[in-house]
Design a protein around this motif. Structure first.
Motif, PDB file in Angstrom:
ATOM      1  N   LYS A  75       5.122  -6.836  -5.715  1.00  0.00           N
ATOM      2  CA  LYS A  75       5.523  -8.157  -5.223  1.00  0.00           C
ATOM      3  C   LYS A  75       4.286  -8.965  -4.825  1.00  0.00           C
ATOM      4  CE  LYS A  75       9.868  -7.072  -5.551  1.00  0.00           C
ATOM      5  NZ  LYS A  75      10.664  -6.783  -4.350  1.00  0.00           N
ATOM      6  N   PRO A  76       4.369 -10.299  -4.925  1.00  0.00           N
ATOM      7  CA  PRO A  76       3.222 -11.122  -4.501  1.00  0.00           C
ATOM      8  C   PRO A  76       3.149 -11.216  -2.971  1.00  0.00           C
ATOM      9  CG  PRO A  76       5.023 -12.519  -5.201  1.00  0.00           C
ATOM     10  CD  PRO A  76       5.468 -11.116  -5.486  1.00  0.00           C
ATOM     11  N   PHE A  77       1.967 -11.457  -2.466  1.00  0.00           N
ATOM     12  CA  PHE A  77       1.787 -11.772  -1.049  1.00  0.00           C
ATOM     13  C   PHE A  77       2.420 -13.139  -0.768  1.00  0.00           C
ATOM     14  CE2 PHE A  77      -1.842  -8.889  -1.779  1.00  0.00           C
ATOM     15  CZ  PHE A  77      -1.642  -7.978  -0.747  1.00  0.00           C
ATOM     16  N   PRO A  78       2.691 -13.460   0.472  1.00  0.00           N
ATOM     17  CA  PRO A  78       3.263 -14.782   0.768  1.00  0.00           C
ATOM     18  C   PRO A  78       2.435 -15.941   0.237  1.00  0.00           C
ATOM     19  CG  PRO A  78       3.467 -13.354   2.674  1.00  0.00           C
ATOM     20  CD  PRO A  78       2.649 -12.603   1.673  1.00  0.00           C
ATOM     21  N   ILE A  82      -4.242  -0.684  -9.011  1.00  0.00           N
ATOM     22  CA  ILE A  82      -3.275  -0.032  -8.122  1.00  0.00           C
ATOM     23  C   ILE A  82      -1.867  -0.159  -8.704  1.00  0.00           C
ATOM     24  CG2 ILE A  82      -2.238  -0.107  -5.826  1.00  0.00           C
ATOM     25  CD1 ILE A  82      -4.908  -1.020  -4.729  1.00  0.00           C
ATOM     26  N   ARG A  83      -1.559  -1.316  -9.244  1.00  0.00           N
ATOM     27  CA  ARG A  83      -0.215  -1.510  -9.796  1.00  0.00           C
ATOM     28  C   ARG A  83       0.006  -0.654 -11.035  1.00  0.00           C
ATOM     29  NH1 ARG A  83       0.413  -7.136 -11.313  1.00  0.00           N
ATOM     30  NH2 ARG A  83      -1.814  -7.506 -10.950  1.00  0.00           N
ATOM     31  N   GLY A 110       6.219  -9.036   0.976  1.00  0.00           N
ATOM     32  CA  GLY A 110       5.125  -8.784   0.054  1.00  0.00           C
ATOM     33  C   GLY A 110       4.531  -7.410   0.298  1.00  0.00           C
ATOM     34  N   PRO A 111       3.409  -7.091  -0.305  1.00  0.00           N
ATOM     35  CA  PRO A 111       2.814  -5.765  -0.151  1.00  0.00           C
ATOM     36  C   PRO A 111       2.350  -5.502   1.287  1.00  0.00           C
ATOM     37  CG  PRO A 111       1.941  -6.901  -2.093  1.00  0.00           C
ATOM     38  CD  PRO A 111       2.706  -7.916  -1.308  1.00  0.00           C
TER      39      PRO A 111
END
Length: 652
Positions: free
Chosen positions: A530-533, A542-543, A567-568
């Motif tokens: 998921k994206p950060f805000p 990492i993904r 998010g992460p």
């Protein structure tokens, strides 16, 4: 009748002699006993004979203890002596402030005569009123004296007395430029002399005739035995004009006492303040337990907290000074009563004891801070009743803590204006309704939940729903059945409820660390796809490595991803004992079960094993950055399959 010249001269001589005797008795009275001079009159005999009896008019009497000194306010200085020139008399338990220029010395003297009454000079000394034995009565009662208890032993006339001298630096010469030097201003020095040959101790006197004690971070403590006046001074060193403002004054507070230090600092290595957790702009600090029993009541928070950015050097050199911290700490109680620190008392923990908490706001992200807690007993009722100022101040060892990092993304540029958005996913949370021991940073989203109150409402509602489901299942268990029909002789329904609550609050409300936190065995990456805000993504490497695993690409609680969208982030895994305690405490019919380390049920992404060598190695109710005092327990999420709690188990 008219007197002859000889009779007239005789009468005049008699009258003059009588007036001289009266004047002598008024000014230089002999040692008549005054009841107020004695702490109490013991009822037992001592080895020297009888105590003075009011009916016994034979013989003389003597007062044991310190020799008598007249106490006439108008004649004290003329009879007893004057303080040396240039020194200031200082009374016990009456702190005095002063200013001193660099390179100068200010002298003080504590005079025994300044203490009112012998019992005030030697408060722990028991005094006797004793007669000199004359005649046959001297031996009649002596045989009884050998059987006296230790409590009736007479304190020697020259009992040892101790004077406690303490001082704090309230202000010091400032740096000309904070960027020019990291050097701290030099410390003041305390010089002490108990000899009448050195009534003005200082840096210019022979060191063998005095004691020199350099202040430590703006504080000094020294005690000395004495049987006469004590002379001491505060000396300011010369300061470098290249680095400091040489025209600035040192300001200090000095005090003497016969009962203990007025100013003191804690020399114990373990602090009295602990860091619980923080987010990017706030932190929660707590003291040790203030009580030893749950029913003990404390109505007023006793401690004061000071917080300083470690890069700000203003309190360097006065970290152990109460008045110095009061004047210069970045976060401190202000004169108008306001502060960035909100404090209060809270009762909780394993033993349900009272502690004091400080919620600090207005902090900077990714910043190291120093927290110092202090105790001021000057205003307590007990000290006021004892007379004088009494009381004192204690500064405890500092602790270091930090706020979570916050990365920013430039999303707009108009002229000279920058618009920045934080990607911090962790928000500090406390004071929840059901999970009262939850006091740490949790997954959040500043765009959807701009304040802690709204975020707390979400977690409160969710955990309450889970609790209600559990309670309905437990109600089917005959909790009040006779012992022969209970599901366990060792545990009951109350134990089951407590174990479930501990587990639920630690699992349903994850403890959050920023995704940039260094990898640890107890930290589990969540939501990495998921994206950060702010719209940025986790590193592609990492993904690629973990993005296909459910434990990494979603939150433990799916409601968090649906409603909060943090998010992460990284989760501090719950302690494994929370699950094991749940299984041991609840009926087997509910079907709770726990994964084991190394099992195929993904233990390593669900729970962490406590490590006593680390300040924080797993999450548990009431966890903070110091070792837990809770007994060993354990937890897992596979146990909830039989309930309608499946969202909590999906992380495995």
């Amino acid at each position: 009748m008219q007197l002859s010249p000889l009779q007239s001269r005789l009468a005049a001589s008699v009258i003059a002699s009588f007036l001289v005797i009266v004047l002598y008795l008024f000014l230089f009275a002999p040692r008549f006993a005054v009841a107020a001079d004695f702490g109490h009159i013991p009822s037992s005999l001592d080895s020297d004979g009888d105590f003075y009896d009011i009916d016994d008019t034979v013989g003389s009497f003597d007062a044991l203890g310190p020799s008598y000194e007249p106490d006439f306010a108008l004649f004290d200085r003329s009879i007893i002596g004057r303080a040396p020139d240039g020194t200031k008399p200082l009374d016990a338990d009456r702190p005095t402030k002063g200013n001193i220029s660099p390179g100068n010395t200010i002298g003080y003297v504590f005079e025994v005569a300044s203490v009112s009454g012998r019992s005030a000079q030697w408060p722990e000394t028991s005094y006797e009123l004793r007669r000199s034995l004359v005649g046959p009565r001297a031996s009649a009662d002596d045989e009884e004296d050998d059987e006296l208890s230790e409590d009736s032993v007479v304190v020697a006339r020259q009992a040892s007395k101790t004077l406690y001298i303490s001082a704090n630096t309230c202000d010091q010469p400032g740096r000309k430029s904070p960027d020019q030097t990291t050097m701290d201003p030099p410390q003041l020095t305390l010089f002490v002399s108990t000899s009448n040959d050195n009534t003005s101790p200082g840096p210019d006197k022979e060191q063998g005739a005095q004691k020199a004690i350099v202040f430590d971070e703006g504080a000094v403590m020294y005690n000395t035995s004495f049987d006469g006046d004590v002379y001491f001074s505060i000396s300011a060193p010369n300061v470098s004009e290249d680095y400091f403002s040489a025209s600035s004054l040192y300001n200090y507070e000095v005090a003497v006492s016969l009962s203990g230090y007025h100013h003191s600092y804690d020399t114990v290595t373990q602090p009295n303040l602990y860091w619980v957790d923080s987010d990017t702009s706030s932190a929660l600090l707590t003291t040790r337990n203030l009580t030893s029993k749950p029913n003990q009541v404390i109505s007023t928070p006793p401690y004061t907290v000071f917080v300083q950015n470690t890069k700000n050097l203003n309190i360097n050199g006065i970290k152990k000074s109460y008045c110095g911290l009061t004047n210069w700490a970045q976060i401190r109680p202000l004169r108008d009563g306001s502060s960035q620190a909100t404090m209060g008392l809270r009762q909780g923990g394993v033993s349900n004891l009272t502690m004091q908490e400080f919620y600090i706001t207005g902090l900077n992200a990714s910043t190291n801070y120093t927290g110092i807690v202090a105790l001021n007993t000057n205003s307590t009722l007990q000290k006021r009743q004892q007379g004088g100022s009494g009381g004192g101040v204690v500064v405890f060892n500092p602790i270091d803590f930090n706020t979570k990092p916050s990365k920013y993304l430039l999303i707009n540029y108009v002229g000279t204006m920058l618009t920045l958005v934080s990607d911090g996913a962790c928000t500090f949370l406390f004071n929840l309704t059901l999970c009262t021991e939850t006091r740490y940073a949790v997954p959040g989203n500043p765009d959807k939940f701009p304040n802690g109150t709204a975020l707390a409402a979400f977690y409160d509602e969710y955990t309450q729903t889970m609790w209600d489901n559990f309670d309905k299942v437990l109600q089917q268990t005959p909790c009040q059945a006779p012992a022969t029909q209970k599901y366990s002789l060792a545990r009951g329904c109350d134990d089951c409820k407590q174990a479930y609550k501990n587990w639920l609050c630690s699992v349903a409300i994850p403890r959050c660390e920023d995704f940039s936190s260094p990898d640890q065995s107890y930290l589990q990456m969540r939501n990495i796809n998921k994206p950060f805000p702010n719209g940025t993504l986790v590193d592609q490497g990492i993904r690629d490595a973990f993005g296909q695993m459910k434990a990494y690409n979603s939150s433990r609680n799916l409601e968090i991803d649906d409603k909060i969208e943090p998010g992460p982030y990284k989760e501090v895994l719950p302690c494994d004992y929370l699950c094991y305690e749940l299984v041991k405490s609840c009926p087997a019919s509910i079907g709770f079960a726990c994964p084991l380390p190394g099992s195929r049920f993904s233990f390593n992404t669900s729970y962490a094993v406590p490590d006593t060598d680390k300040k924080l190695s797993c999450n548990y109710p009431g966890s903070a950055y110091y070792p837990s005092s809770a007994t060993a327990m354990g937890v897992s999420w596979a146990s909830m399959a039989v309930l309608v709690l499946m969202p909590l188990l999906l992380a495995s």
